[in-house]
Scaffold this motif. Structure first.
Motif, short mmCIF file in Angstrom:
data_model
loop_
_atom_site.label_atom_id
_atom_site.label_comp_id
_atom_site.label_asym_id
_atom_site.label_seq_id
_atom_site.Cartn_x
_atom_site.Cartn_y
_atom_site.Cartn_z
N ALA A 202 -0.66 32.38 7.81
CA ALA A 202 -1.49 31.60 6.88
C ALA A 202 -2.09 30.39 7.59
O ALA A 202 -1.39 29.67 8.31
CB ALA A 202 -0.63 31.14 5.70
N LYS A 203 -3.38 30.18 7.41
CA LYS A 203 -4.05 29.04 8.03
C LYS A 203 -3.70 27.76 7.28
O LYS A 203 -3.25 27.80 6.13
CB LYS A 203 -5.56 29.26 8.06
CG LYS A 203 -5.96 30.46 8.93
CD LYS A 203 -7.46 30.57 9.05
CE LYS A 203 -7.87 31.75 9.90
NZ LYS A 203 -7.38 31.66 11.28
N PRO A 205 -5.44 25.24 5.75
CA PRO A 205 -5.95 24.97 4.39
C PRO A 205 -5.26 25.81 3.31
O PRO A 205 -4.95 25.31 2.23
CB PRO A 205 -7.43 25.32 4.50
CG PRO A 205 -7.76 25.16 5.94
CD PRO A 205 -6.53 25.60 6.68
N ARG A 206 -5.03 27.10 3.60
CA ARG A 206 -4.35 27.95 2.64
C ARG A 206 -2.91 27.50 2.44
O ARG A 206 -2.40 27.48 1.31
CB ARG A 206 -4.37 29.41 3.12
CG ARG A 206 -3.67 30.36 2.15
CD ARG A 206 -3.70 31.79 2.65
NE ARG A 206 -3.02 32.68 1.72
CZ ARG A 206 -3.56 33.20 0.64
NH1 ARG A 206 -4.82 32.95 0.35
NH2 ARG A 206 -2.86 33.99 -0.16
N ILE A 210 -2.87 26.33 -1.38
CA ILE A 210 -2.48 27.50 -2.15
C ILE A 210 -0.97 27.73 -2.12
O ILE A 210 -0.36 28.08 -3.14
CB ILE A 210 -3.22 28.75 -1.64
CG1 ILE A 210 -4.73 28.57 -1.83
CG2 ILE A 210 -2.74 30.01 -2.35
CD1 ILE A 210 -5.57 29.72 -1.32
N THR A 211 -0.36 27.51 -0.96
CA THR A 211 1.07 27.78 -0.83
C THR A 211 1.93 26.62 -1.31
O THR A 211 2.85 26.80 -2.12
CB THR A 211 1.42 28.11 0.64
OG1 THR A 211 0.61 29.18 1.10
CG2 THR A 211 2.89 28.49 0.77
#
Length: 302
Positions: A202-203, A205-206, A210-211
């Motif tokens: 996962a990058k 920003p994500r 999001i996480t």
């Protein structure tokens, strides 16, 4: 088979959402004060939204033949059930329109402070140590000043107005969101699901938005509710000092400032705006306590 499993998964998700709301409400309603605060809060929200329909007169309409008219219970007339001020303006109408200004201030301040504070808190939580230190020391400097005094200085620099008062209050409240978000992020980073997301590629920003962020929202929501009442109080204080909303704006703090010389002669012109501020802030604080109990698992009753 794939279609059947996807339909099953959707059904489970749709079943969980109402279940979570039902669980939240079951915890929230255990706090009777919070439920009362919620009802009072929505009552004031409806008044603010439908002020044009509810208010008997425009907030600036003057009836020069009825200056300082007492309320009905003090021998006044039903034309002005809560009396009039020194310029003959209907107190009930000004209080109703004042609710609109107070809630507008609360919404704008919370949105601005929370957006900037959460973003900085996320950056501080994920940033290298040197950047984290710089951000947090800047927040500590802001928190070292008394909040109202700092807001007063900022408004004095920007110029007295309701807009500048909202900007100043938002800047003063922002460090609370930064510290709260950073602490929540640092706590979440030690958990397995974050490690799994990183291993999965996962990058950043994500990973941030999001996480991790959705799992930090509970304390932020509670802080937003409490900041709402703080914003209303600070805006009223700045208005009372002549640095917030300017006359003839029917903002509750400005109404108090305009009426303080009549406190002995016509007490209702001071008492009514003060009561409006008291009831509104108290209801929001009670609602915030209920949100904290419902959203924080450590505080849920067994």
């Amino acid at each position: 088979m794939a279609d059947a499993s996807s339909h099953t998964a959707k059904g489970v998700i749709e079943h969980q959402r109402p279940g979570r709301l039902k669980e939240f409400w079951s915890y929230f309603k255990e706090n009777r004060g919070a439920v009362i605060g919620l009802y009072v809060f929505f009552f004031f929200v409806l008044i603010a939204i439908f002020a044009d329909l509810i208010a008997p007169y425009e907030s600036s309409t003057q009836f020069r033949s009825f200056t300082l008219q007492p309320p009905v219970w003090s021998g006044g007339t039903w034309s002005f059930p809560l009396g009039t001020d020194a310029l003959g303006r209907d107190m009930l109408s000004r209080l109703i329109y004042g609710a609109r200004y107070s809630f507008f201030v609360g919404i704008v301040v919370v949105v601005v402070a929370a957006t900037g504070g959460v973003l900085l808190g996320l950056i501080a939580g994920f940033a290298p140590r040197w950047l984290d230190t710089i951000i947090m020391r800047l927040m500590d400097i802001v928190l070292a000043f008394p909040s109202l005094l700092l807001a007063l200085v900022l408004v004095a620099i920007l110029g007295p107005s309701l807009l500048n008062a909202m900007i100043a209050i938002a800047l003063v409240l922002q460090p609370h969101y930064v510290r709260l978000t950073r602490a929540s992020v640092m706590n979440e980073l030690t958990k397995d699901y974050v490690t799994s997301a990183r291993v999965a590629g996962a990058k950043l920003p994500r990973l941030m938005f999001i996480t991790v962020l959705p799992n930090c929202l509970a304390p932020i929501i509670v802080q937003a509710a409490l900041s709402f009442s703080t914003a209303i109080l600070d805006a009223a204080a700045l208005g009372f000092l002549g640095m917030g909303a300017q006359p003839p704006t029917p903002e509750w703090g400005t109404m108090l400032a305009d009426s303080r010389e009549f406190v002995l002669r016509a007490s209702w012109v001071v008492t009514l705006p003060g009561l409006a501020i008291l009831v509104t802030v108290l209801s929001i604080n009670l609602m915030g306590d209920g949100l904290r109990d419902a959203l924080d698992p450590k505080l849920k009753r067994s």
